[in-house]
Design a protein around this motif. Structure first.
Motif, short mmCIF file in Angstrom:
data_model
loop_
_atom_site.label_atom_id
_atom_site.label_comp_id
_atom_site.label_asym_id
_atom_site.label_seq_id
_atom_site.Cartn_x
_atom_site.Cartn_y
_atom_site.Cartn_z
N ASP A 267 1.07 84.88 44.31
CA ASP A 267 0.06 85.93 44.41
C ASP A 267 0.67 87.28 44.79
O ASP A 267 -0.05 88.26 44.94
CB ASP A 267 -0.98 85.55 45.47
CG ASP A 267 -1.78 84.32 45.05
OD1 ASP A 267 -1.93 84.11 43.83
OD2 ASP A 267 -2.25 83.60 45.95
N ASP A 268 1.98 87.33 44.96
CA ASP A 268 2.64 88.55 45.41
C ASP A 268 3.19 89.36 44.24
O ASP A 268 4.24 90.01 44.35
CB ASP A 268 3.79 88.21 46.37
CG ASP A 268 3.28 87.54 47.64
OD1 ASP A 268 2.24 88.00 48.15
OD2 ASP A 268 3.92 86.59 48.09
N ALA A 269 2.50 89.35 43.09
CA ALA A 269 3.01 90.03 41.90
C ALA A 269 3.24 91.53 42.12
O ALA A 269 4.27 92.06 41.68
CB ALA A 269 2.07 89.80 40.73
N PRO A 270 2.33 92.29 42.77
CA PRO A 270 2.61 93.72 42.97
C PRO A 270 3.89 93.96 43.76
O PRO A 270 4.67 94.86 43.44
CB PRO A 270 1.38 94.21 43.74
CG PRO A 270 0.30 93.25 43.37
CD PRO A 270 0.98 91.92 43.23
N MET A 271 4.13 93.14 44.80
CA MET A 271 5.34 93.30 45.60
C MET A 271 6.58 92.97 44.75
O MET A 271 7.59 93.68 44.81
CB MET A 271 5.29 92.38 46.82
CG MET A 271 6.52 92.43 47.71
SD MET A 271 6.29 91.50 49.24
CE MET A 271 5.96 89.86 48.61
N LEU A 272 6.49 91.91 43.93
CA LEU A 272 7.61 91.55 43.08
C LEU A 272 7.91 92.66 42.08
O LEU A 272 9.07 93.01 41.85
CB LEU A 272 7.30 90.25 42.33
CG LEU A 272 7.15 88.97 43.17
CD1 LEU A 272 6.79 87.81 42.25
CD2 LEU A 272 8.41 88.67 43.94
N LEU A 273 6.88 93.23 41.49
CA LEU A 273 7.09 94.27 40.48
C LEU A 273 7.61 95.56 41.10
O LEU A 273 8.39 96.28 40.48
CB LEU A 273 5.79 94.52 39.72
CG LEU A 273 5.41 93.42 38.72
CD1 LEU A 273 4.02 93.67 38.17
CD2 LEU A 273 6.42 93.35 37.59
N ALA A 274 7.16 95.85 42.31
CA ALA A 274 7.67 97.05 42.99
C ALA A 274 9.17 96.91 43.24
O ALA A 274 9.95 97.86 43.03
CB ALA A 274 6.93 97.27 44.30
N LEU A 275 9.60 95.74 43.71
CA LEU A 275 11.03 95.53 43.94
C LEU A 275 11.78 95.52 42.62
O LEU A 275 12.91 96.03 42.53
CB LEU A 275 11.25 94.22 44.70
CG LEU A 275 12.69 93.87 45.06
CD1 LEU A 275 13.34 94.99 45.85
CD2 LEU A 275 12.76 92.56 45.83
N ALA A 276 11.18 94.94 41.59
CA ALA A 276 11.82 94.94 40.27
C ALA A 276 12.04 96.38 39.78
O ALA A 276 13.06 96.68 39.15
CB ALA A 276 10.97 94.17 39.27
N THR A 277 11.08 97.26 40.06
CA THR A 277 11.23 98.67 39.68
C THR A 277 12.41 99.30 40.40
O THR A 277 13.21 100.04 39.81
CB THR A 277 9.94 99.44 40.01
OG1 THR A 277 8.86 98.84 39.30
CG2 THR A 277 10.06 100.89 39.62
N ALA A 278 12.52 99.01 41.70
CA ALA A 278 13.64 99.56 42.47
C ALA A 278 14.97 99.04 41.95
O ALA A 278 15.96 99.79 41.86
CB ALA A 278 13.47 99.22 43.95
N ILE A 279 15.03 97.76 41.59
CA ILE A 279 16.26 97.19 41.05
C ILE A 279 16.57 97.80 39.69
O ILE A 279 17.74 98.10 39.37
CB ILE A 279 16.15 95.66 40.96
CG1 ILE A 279 16.10 95.06 42.37
CG2 ILE A 279 17.31 95.06 40.18
CD1 ILE A 279 15.80 93.58 42.39
N ALA A 280 15.52 98.03 38.88
CA ALA A 280 15.74 98.67 37.57
C ALA A 280 16.31 100.07 37.73
O ALA A 280 17.15 100.50 36.95
CB ALA A 280 14.43 98.71 36.78
N ARG A 281 15.86 100.78 38.75
CA ARG A 281 16.41 102.11 39.00
C ARG A 281 17.88 102.04 39.39
O ARG A 281 18.65 102.92 39.05
CB ARG A 281 15.60 102.80 40.09
CG ARG A 281 14.26 103.32 39.61
CD ARG A 281 13.49 104.00 40.70
NE ARG A 281 12.33 104.69 40.14
CZ ARG A 281 11.31 105.12 40.84
NH1 ARG A 281 11.29 104.92 42.15
NH2 ARG A 281 10.30 105.74 40.26
N GLN A 282 18.25 101.01 40.12
CA GLN A 282 19.65 100.87 40.50
C GLN A 282 20.50 100.40 39.33
O GLN A 282 21.59 100.91 39.10
CB GLN A 282 19.78 99.88 41.67
CG GLN A 282 21.20 99.42 41.99
CD GLN A 282 22.13 100.57 42.35
OE1 GLN A 282 21.70 101.61 42.82
NE2 GLN A 282 23.42 100.38 42.12
N SER A 283 19.99 99.43 38.59
CA SER A 283 20.79 98.90 37.47
C SER A 283 20.88 99.91 36.34
O SER A 283 21.91 100.01 35.67
CB SER A 283 20.18 97.60 36.95
OG SER A 283 19.02 97.83 36.18
#
Length: 839
Positions: free
Chosen positions: A433-449
């Motif tokens: 149920d934590d999809a927004p939190m997962l996607l927010a972190l995925a966005t931050a990782i995408a910015r780094q990668s």
């Protein structure tokens, strides 16, 4: 600079101190310092005479002098008859000991003779254990060193000089290792602990080198105590040893009254033998061990049964009851586990994670164990220690919760593993149920990668632009630091630099107060980026050094590389670059820059600006051009475009305007119809230099007249400099001078020395006989501020300055923070150049 510089200068010049006393606690590195100085002196051709005082010889007259002068015994034959007899009496005590004054004079004569053949270094270790007669002679000699070629280096334990030394002898104290140096030393030890055990060891050692080494060795063998540490403890009375056990078991913040109540006595004399032996100090209602090894010895040289009882006694008297009961527990105990879980909410992130992990270990039921382990995992993630996170994650039986996945993914990202971190997150989407939190972190990782496939996946899953994910998180997240960080990140990528810096500052204050370094790790590179752009270089430098310390302690591999690149960039902007810039770190060669494009972009920019600062335009163009693919697409979608003006400068100097214009056109296309104000200004600057179809003056004016350009003072100043050069070449010197005067003022204010020199050179070329000289900035300071500046320029630390001027280190730091902008500098070592100019 500091005491290290004093050691480096031994043997000294005539205008430097010829005697130096190095103070420090046991294990702080005094002996090593003396040995290094002796080796360096010998390598430079000096005659080195060494001695190490020994407590067992403290009552033997001249024992230390005998050891010191034995290697030059034969040299005494060349002395005058009376002097020769006196010195030789040291080695033939059965003929009677010499008088102290006669021996002192004879040794001075001997040293003067030795100095005729070359420099001489006297090196005496552990002066506090020196016999009284030798100490008196050494003090006499130190006051009257006969020749500038003779120097003396002494070491002693403690924080005050041993009695009898000259009052004017130079004294330097060995401070504890910085967190970064302590972490590096620990990592160099074979079988060094990781995760929680590593952090606990570093906290216990408190920067003491010997403690770090010995505690690491004792990690697998807790009872292993060096003899030199155990012997003073074993010599204490039994009741004092028992009191030290309670002190060793106590929490660092435990009050003395609680310890006395647990001991069942109010007689403070129980501590006196330990105080006399220099093992502990009683101050500020606390018992403080002078050395972490002594604490370890006090703990492990007592039987387990007594340790358990001591914990129970402390639990009965202390507000930290749960922790003591947990230390006394042998098997599962739900009441203790529940108490620990409750207490975890009152501590910082380290304390909370440790308490929750222990609570999980004491939990009889599997469900309670899993819940507490998951909570410990979140706390360790907030703390920002990837190794601890991975240890806790591996202990979870079913680690599928969103919080657990985010914790491990964040840890992987901090250690540079962006692909693995991103794939882990994507695999958990739909399972929690934590999809927004997962996607927010995925966005931050995408910015780094910076990887296109990561951006596509984020936008496909969300159906919106990636920034909207963070906005969504901001709307849902109740944590004030998380809200500030989300807003700061959005502001950073919208080039709202002032707002970004302020939001990051507020978030940083809250996170540091909570000990939540994990979120801070993600924020630091972007925060430093913003401060560099704003011209707030002293703040940026402070954050870089803080971040590098945290990165070394917690193994933030990619954050360390980011900060090293930003530090190199700052040096280039200041004009302090040196050839051969190399990025170093324990794991930097193992980092895949392909999946860390933000880090790669920062490194390329740092190398490019360094080359520009060194006058290597070709090298600069190569590095900056690599920020873009052959077709002009950016290596990093955010950082690469912000280097387009710097690429244009390098292209203009090397005749590569057409190639840079191709990149500029691609940048314009990707920025769309509504670029940020900053990108608009940068693209105008670049167009003025490389766009053949453009009107250079028109673009230059658009790059400098916009009031928003004042937000980024260096970028505006560089555009003004190029505009002034263009104006001068078109025989418009008066207009060029107006621009250059502003450039010079900005460069001096920022501390950009090379830019200032370029502006002065252009002013001279435009007909100004000499650049306008302002009144020396020291004139604006108060007398106390001038004192602080001069001492800081000599290399003294804030603490050392405070000791001389009777100020607190915090007050000294506040003064320096306030005067840097007035002096046009942003670092300590720039003050030296300023004072050279003053003279």
């Amino acid at each position: 600079m500091g005491w290290e510089a004093d050691v480096d200068r031994l043997p000294a010049r005539a205008d430097e101190p010829r005697s130096l006393l190095v103070l420090g606690e046991p294990g702080s590195g005094k002996t090593r310092t003396l040995r290094i100085a002796a080796r360096r002196a010998a390598a430079q051709g000096a005659r080195v005479l060494t001695a190490r005082a020994c407590p067992s010889e403290a009552r033997e007259p001249y024992a230390c002098l005998h050891q010191l002068l034995l290697p030059v015994r034969d040299e005494c034959e060349a002395l005058a008859e009376g002097e020769r007899r006196v010195v030789q009496a040291l080695f033939t005590p059965y003929d009677g000991l010499p008088r102290q004054r006669d021996l002192s004079s004879a040794i001075l004569a001997l040293l003067a003779r030795l100095a005729k053949a070359g420099p001489v270094l006297l090196a005496v270790d552990d002066l506090q254990d020196c016999d009284r007669d030798s100490a008196a002679v050494l003090s006499f000699v130190a006051r009257r060193l006969p020749d500038q070629a003779v120097t003396a280096l002494f070491t002693a334990c403690g924080d005050t000089p041993p009695p009898g030394l000259p009052a004017d002898i130079a004294v330097r104290s060995l401070r504890p290792l910085t967190p970064k140096a302590a972490a590096r030393l620990l990592d160099a030890q074979p079988g060094a602990p990781t995760g929680r055990a590593r952090l606990e060891l570093l906290r216990q050692a408190a920067g003491n080198p010997l403690a770090i080494i010995e505690l690491s060795r004792a990690a697998d063998r807790p009872g292993r105590i060096p003899r030199t540490v155990a012997e003073p403890l074993d010599a204490l009375p039994e009741d004092t040893r028992r009191a030290l056990l309670y002190a060793a078991l106590a929490e660092p913040q435990e009050e003395l009254a609680t310890l006395m109540a647990a001991l069942g006595t109010d007689d403070l004399r129980v501590w006196a033998p330990a105080e006399t032996a220099g093992l502990v100090t009683l101050a500020d209602d606390r018992v403080v061990f002078r050395n972490a090894l002594t604490r370890l010895a006090a703990l492990h040289r007592q039987p387990a049964k007594l340790r358990q009882q001591s914990c129970r006694d402390l639990a009965a008297r202390s507000v930290h009851r749960a922790g003591y009961l947990a230390s006394a527990a042998i098997g599962p105990d739900e009441s203790v586990a529940a108490a620990l879980e409750e207490a975890a909410g009152r501590g910082d992130r380290f304390t909370a994670a440790r308490a929750l992990e222990r609570a999980a270990q004491l939990s009889p039921r599997a469900s309670d164990r899993a819940r507490r382990l998951a909570a410990a995992l979140t706390a360790a993630s907030d703390l920002g220690d990837p190794a601890w996170v991975r240890e806790l994650y591996s202990a979870l039986a079913q680690p599928g919760s969103g919080a657990a996945v985010c914790a491990l993914s964040g840890a992987l990202s901090l250690q540079s593993h962006q692909r693995e971190a991103f794939d882990l997150l994507m695999g958990a989407v739909g399972l929690t149920d934590d999809a927004p939190m997962l996607l927010a972190l995925a966005t931050a990782i995408a910015r780094q990668s910076g990887l296109p496939e990561h951006w596509r996946e984020v936008e496909r899953l969300r159906g919106v632009k990636a920034d909207d994910v963070l906005a969504s998180l901001n709307a849902q997240e109740s944590s004030r630091p998380a809200q500030l960080l989300a807003a700061a990140s959005l502001a950073h990528h919208a080039d709202e630099s002032d707002l970004c810096a302020e939001q990051y500052r507020q978030a940083g204050e809250l996170l540091r107060a909570q000990g939540a370094l994990g979120p801070l790790a993600w924020a630091l590179p972007d925060q430093v980026d913003a401060l560099l752009g704003l011209g707030r270089w002293a703040e940026a430098e402070s954050l870089i050094e803080e971040g590098l310390n945290h990165a070394a302690v917690h193994h933030w591999t990619r954050v360390e590389l980011d900060l090293q690149a930003l530090r190199t960039t700052l040096r280039a902007l200041r004009g302090e670059s040196v050839p051969g810039t190399v990025f170093t770190g324990p794991d930097w060669r193992s980092v895949s820059l392909h999946e860390n494009r933000a880090t790669h972009a920062r490194m390329l920019r740092a190398c490019g600006l360094t080359a520009l600062a060194l006058g290597d335009a070709e090298g600069a163009f190569r590095q900056l051009r690599t920020l873009f693919a052959d077709d002009g697409d950016p290596l990093d979608p955010f950082l690469s475009p912000r280097c387009v003006a710097e690429l244009a400068v390098a292209a203009h100097r090397t005749g590569r305007q057409r190639e840079a214009a191709h990149v500029l056109a691609r940048v314009r296309h990707r920025q769309g119809d509504r670029p940020t104000a900053r990108m608009t200004l940068l693209m105008h600057h670049a167009a003025a230099l490389v766009d053949e179809d453009a009107d250079p003056e028109h673009h230059f004016q658009l790059a400098v007249v916009n009031p928003e350009a004042a937000t980024w003072p260096l970028e505006r100043a560089l555009a003004r400099l190029d505009l002034a050069r263009w104006l001068r070449r078109r025989r418009r010197p008066l207009e060029a001078r107006a621009q250059l005067t502003v450039v010079l003022e900005t460069a001096v204010r920022l501390g950009a020395r090379q830019l200032a020199e370029s502006a002065r050179a252009e002013l001279r070329a435009s007909g100004v006989a000499e650049a306008p000289a302002a009144e020396h900035p020291l004139a604006e300071l108060t007398a106390q501020q001038r004192q602080i500046v001069r001492l800081a320029a000599k290399g003294l630390s804030n603490r050392e300055i405070g000791e001389q001027l009777f100020l607190s280190p915090r007050t000294v730091g506040s003064h320096l923070y306030n005067v840097y902008p007035k002096l046009g500098v942003s670092s300590r070592h720039q003050l030296r150049d300023l004072l050279v100019c003053e003279k």
